[in-house]
Design a protein around this motif. Structure first.
Motif, mmCIF file in Angstrom:
data_model
loop_
_atom_site.group_PDB
_atom_site.id
_atom_site.type_symbol
_atom_site.label_atom_id
_atom_site.label_comp_id
_atom_site.label_asym_id
_atom_site.label_seq_id
_atom_site.Cartn_x
_atom_site.Cartn_y
_atom_site.Cartn_z
ATOM 1 N N TRP A 187 0.818 -1.216 0.000
ATOM 2 C CA TRP A 187 0.000 0.000 0.000
ATOM 3 C C TRP A 187 0.852 1.266 0.000
ATOM 4 C CZ3 TRP A 187 -5.361 -0.113 -0.203
ATOM 5 C CH2 TRP A 187 -6.028 1.098 -0.004
ATOM 6 N N SER A 188 1.926 1.273 0.788
ATOM 7 C CA SER A 188 2.751 2.479 0.926
ATOM 8 C C SER A 188 3.575 2.775 -0.326
ATOM 9 C CB SER A 188 3.687 2.346 2.127
ATOM 10 O OG SER A 188 4.551 1.237 1.952
ATOM 11 N N ARG A 189 3.695 1.790 -1.233
ATOM 12 C CA ARG A 189 4.482 1.989 -2.450
ATOM 13 C C ARG A 189 3.623 2.398 -3.639
ATOM 14 N NH1 ARG A 189 9.339 -0.648 -2.572
ATOM 15 N NH2 ARG A 189 9.685 0.734 -4.361
ATOM 16 N N ILE A 190 2.336 2.502 -3.428
ATOM 17 C CA ILE A 190 1.429 2.815 -4.531
ATOM 18 C C ILE A 190 1.413 4.320 -4.793
ATOM 19 C CG2 ILE A 190 -0.970 2.796 -5.306
ATOM 20 C CD1 ILE A 190 -1.344 0.272 -3.574
ATOM 21 N N LYS A 191 1.586 4.666 -6.051
ATOM 22 C CA LYS A 191 1.475 6.065 -6.464
ATOM 23 C C LYS A 191 0.602 6.134 -7.706
ATOM 24 C CE LYS A 191 4.012 10.218 -7.782
ATOM 25 N NZ LYS A 191 5.344 10.831 -8.052
ATOM 26 N N ILE A 192 -0.531 6.780 -7.579
ATOM 27 C CA ILE A 192 -1.438 6.956 -8.712
ATOM 28 C C ILE A 192 -0.979 8.161 -9.520
ATOM 29 C CG2 ILE A 192 -3.822 7.309 -9.429
ATOM 30 C CD1 ILE A 192 -3.313 4.630 -8.040
ATOM 31 N N SER A 193 -0.740 7.934 -10.812
ATOM 32 C CA SER A 193 -0.282 9.004 -11.702
ATOM 33 C C SER A 193 -1.400 9.387 -12.672
ATOM 34 C CB SER A 193 0.950 8.541 -12.479
ATOM 35 O OG SER A 193 1.968 8.085 -11.615
ATOM 36 N N PHE A 194 -1.070 10.232 -13.625
ATOM 37 C CA PHE A 194 -2.034 10.660 -14.637
ATOM 38 C C PHE A 194 -1.366 10.602 -16.005
ATOM 39 C CE2 PHE A 194 -3.443 12.498 -10.698
ATOM 40 C CZ PHE A 194 -4.818 12.312 -10.723
ATOM 41 N N ASP A 195 -2.116 10.111 -16.998
ATOM 42 C CA ASP A 195 -1.556 10.016 -18.340
ATOM 43 C C ASP A 195 -1.718 11.340 -19.079
ATOM 44 O OD1 ASP A 195 -4.184 10.170 -19.216
ATOM 45 O OD2 ASP A 195 -4.355 8.054 -19.724
ATOM 46 N N LYS A 196 -1.429 11.347 -20.379
ATOM 47 C CA LYS A 196 -1.452 12.586 -21.151
ATOM 48 C C LYS A 196 -2.838 13.211 -21.242
ATOM 49 C CE LYS A 196 -1.994 10.102 -25.539
ATOM 50 N NZ LYS A 196 -1.416 9.859 -26.889
ATOM 51 N N ASN A 197 -3.883 12.389 -21.046
ATOM 52 C CA ASN A 197 -5.258 12.902 -21.066
ATOM 53 C C ASN A 197 -5.790 13.181 -19.661
ATOM 54 O OD1 ASN A 197 -5.729 12.811 -23.932
ATOM 55 N ND2 ASN A 197 -5.801 10.582 -23.774
ATOM 56 N N HIS A 198 -4.864 13.214 -18.682
ATOM 57 C CA HIS A 198 -5.222 13.462 -17.283
ATOM 58 C C HIS A 198 -6.099 12.341 -16.706
ATOM 59 C CE1 HIS A 198 -3.473 17.427 -17.765
ATOM 60 N NE2 HIS A 198 -4.248 17.631 -18.816
ATOM 61 N N LYS A 199 -5.969 11.159 -17.258
ATOM 62 C CA LYS A 199 -6.700 9.990 -16.778
ATOM 63 C C LYS A 199 -5.844 9.277 -15.738
ATOM 64 C CE LYS A 199 -8.727 5.687 -18.597
ATOM 65 N NZ LYS A 199 -8.890 4.860 -19.826
ATOM 66 N N PRO A 200 -6.390 8.941 -14.557
ATOM 67 C CA PRO A 200 -5.593 8.260 -13.536
ATOM 68 C C PRO A 200 -5.029 6.944 -14.050
ATOM 69 C CG PRO A 200 -7.686 9.008 -12.633
ATOM 70 C CD PRO A 200 -7.771 9.196 -14.115
ATOM 71 N N CYS A 201 -3.792 6.635 -13.658
ATOM 72 C CA CYS A 201 -3.164 5.389 -14.079
ATOM 73 C C CYS A 201 -2.144 4.965 -13.039
ATOM 74 C CB CYS A 201 -2.499 5.544 -15.445
ATOM 75 S SG CYS A 201 -1.147 6.751 -15.470
ATOM 76 N N TYR A 202 -1.710 3.728 -13.118
ATOM 77 C CA TYR A 202 -0.639 3.244 -12.247
ATOM 78 C C TYR A 202 0.474 2.674 -13.099
ATOM 79 C CZ TYR A 202 2.176 0.279 -9.276
ATOM 80 O OH TYR A 202 3.252 -0.305 -8.646
ATOM 81 N N VAL A 203 1.683 3.182 -12.888
ATOM 82 C CA VAL A 203 2.871 2.649 -13.539
ATOM 83 C C VAL A 203 3.857 2.307 -12.432
ATOM 84 C CG1 VAL A 203 4.755 3.095 -15.146
ATOM 85 C CG2 VAL A 203 2.483 4.063 -15.585
ATOM 86 N N ALA A 204 4.367 1.073 -12.436
ATOM 87 C CA ALA A 204 5.259 0.625 -11.375
ATOM 88 C C ALA A 204 6.528 1.470 -11.331
ATOM 89 C CB ALA A 204 5.611 -0.848 -11.578
ATOM 90 N N ALA A 205 6.980 1.777 -10.127
ATOM 91 C CA ALA A 205 8.238 2.497 -9.951
ATOM 92 C C ALA A 205 9.401 1.623 -10.426
ATOM 93 C CB ALA A 205 8.413 2.876 -8.485
ATOM 94 N N PRO A 206 10.529 2.239 -10.836
ATOM 95 C CA PRO A 206 11.662 1.451 -11.352
ATOM 96 C C PRO A 206 12.156 0.387 -10.385
ATOM 97 C CG PRO A 206 11.964 3.784 -11.823
ATOM 98 C CD PRO A 206 10.767 3.689 -10.922
#
Length: 314
Positions: free
Chosen positions: A87-106
């Motif tokens: 849970w503490s490693r989750i970061k919700i980002s936003f794509d080019k259309n400002h749509k929420p997304c999740y991309v794993a950290a490196p």
């Protein structure tokens, strides 16, 4: 059980009874701020990042803050469960259309999550898949007959529909305006049935547009035409030409919509519209014609969401 790579899971969370607010004379942001200090609200907010908490507390009405809180928890739970991310490693980002997304950290376990969220009334809906090739869209609508029936009577059915013509093709407007409810119903039920049919069109179109990552005001939205739409009935009511079994709160499912764009039929998208309780409909759109759609599941906050966050209580 976690979904597989080919599954498209679908969740609903009802926030109506969650995080109650004590009666107060405060209004607007002050009332929302007071609500955030309540024991249950504070407990739930503490599972979010500071930025996520700030977003929740920006809302003027508590009901909207609750929907935002529910949406944030639902998105985090989806990532934790589908991608097996702490849970503490989750970061919700936003794509080019400002749509929420999740991309794993490196430095995190590999794995992305494609998802889409919608909320209306007191419900939050989420569709998700770990197959990043898919486009997903979901839209939920709650019929508000107390508001819409008087408006239709005041303006007339055709004029009321044309209020929304910016998002429909000319043929869709004609289809909605000319649609006649089946069977013999009272004048009141006739208006309600027409309104329900209108929202079936709206819900399907909104889900499709969200699947593309754009918004209802996309320049091509009037060129995208939905035909052969039937509105599924709530559980306990019958509509012979709709499909799907009913189960408890979950009503009929309709899937036979045709999608046309500039005169060409779109066949690489799967759409589904399902009734929920008496006054909701939920549309799902997937950018493949034969997806593995799991049935909608109504989540329980204590049993389905909090356990994923509780192990890392801040």
């Amino acid at each position: 059980m976690s979904p597989t790579d080919t599954d498209i899971f679908r969740w609903v969370l009802d926030v109506k009874a969650l995080w109650p607010a004590t009666e107060t004379t405060s209004k607007g942001p002050a009332a929302t701020a007071e609500w955030a200090t309540e024991e249950e609200s504070k407990w739930a907010l503490n599972f979010l990042t500071i930025d996520e908490q700030t977003k929740v507390l920006r809302f003027y009405h508590i009901k909207d803050a609750k929907l935002s809180l529910g949406s944030s928890l639902l998105k985090r739970c989806a990532v934790a469960k589908a991608c097996r991310v702490p849970w503490s490693r989750i970061k919700i980002s936003f794509d080019k259309n400002h749509k929420p997304c999740y991309v794993a950290a490196p430095d995190a376990m590999p794995g992305n999550l494609e998802f889409n969220v919608s909320h209306h009334g007191s419900l939050v809906a989420l569709v998700g898949s770990t197959d990043s090739r898919l486009g997903l869209g979901v839209d939920i609508v709650q019929m508000n007959f107390d508001k819409d029936v008087p408006a239709v009577r005041h303006r007339g059915w055709e004029e009321w529909v044309k209020t929304f013509e910016a998002v429909f093709s000319q043929q869709e407007v004609r289809d909605i305006v000319s649609w006649i409810p089946p069977g013999h119903v009272s004048a009141e039920e006739n208006v309600k049935a027409k309104i329900r049919h209108f929202y079936a069109h709206w819900c399907m179109k909104e889900a499709y547009v969200k699947m593309t990552g754009e918004a209802l005001m996309a320049p091509w939205v009037q060129q995208m035409e939905f035909r052969n739409i039937l509105d599924p009935m709530p559980a306990g009511q019958s509509l012979l030409s709709a499909e799907g079994r009913t189960n408890g709160d979950w009503g009929e499912i309709y899937t036979n919509v045709e999608i046309w764009h500039c005169g060409t039929q779109v066949k690489d998208v799967k759409m589904e519209l399902q009734a929920f309780r008496d006054d909701y409909m939920i549309a799902t759109a997937v950018s493949t014609p034969q997806p593995h759609l799991l049935p909608f599941q109504e989540l329980d906050i204590e049993h389905d969401i909090y356990p994923f966050a509780r192990t890392e209580r801040k």
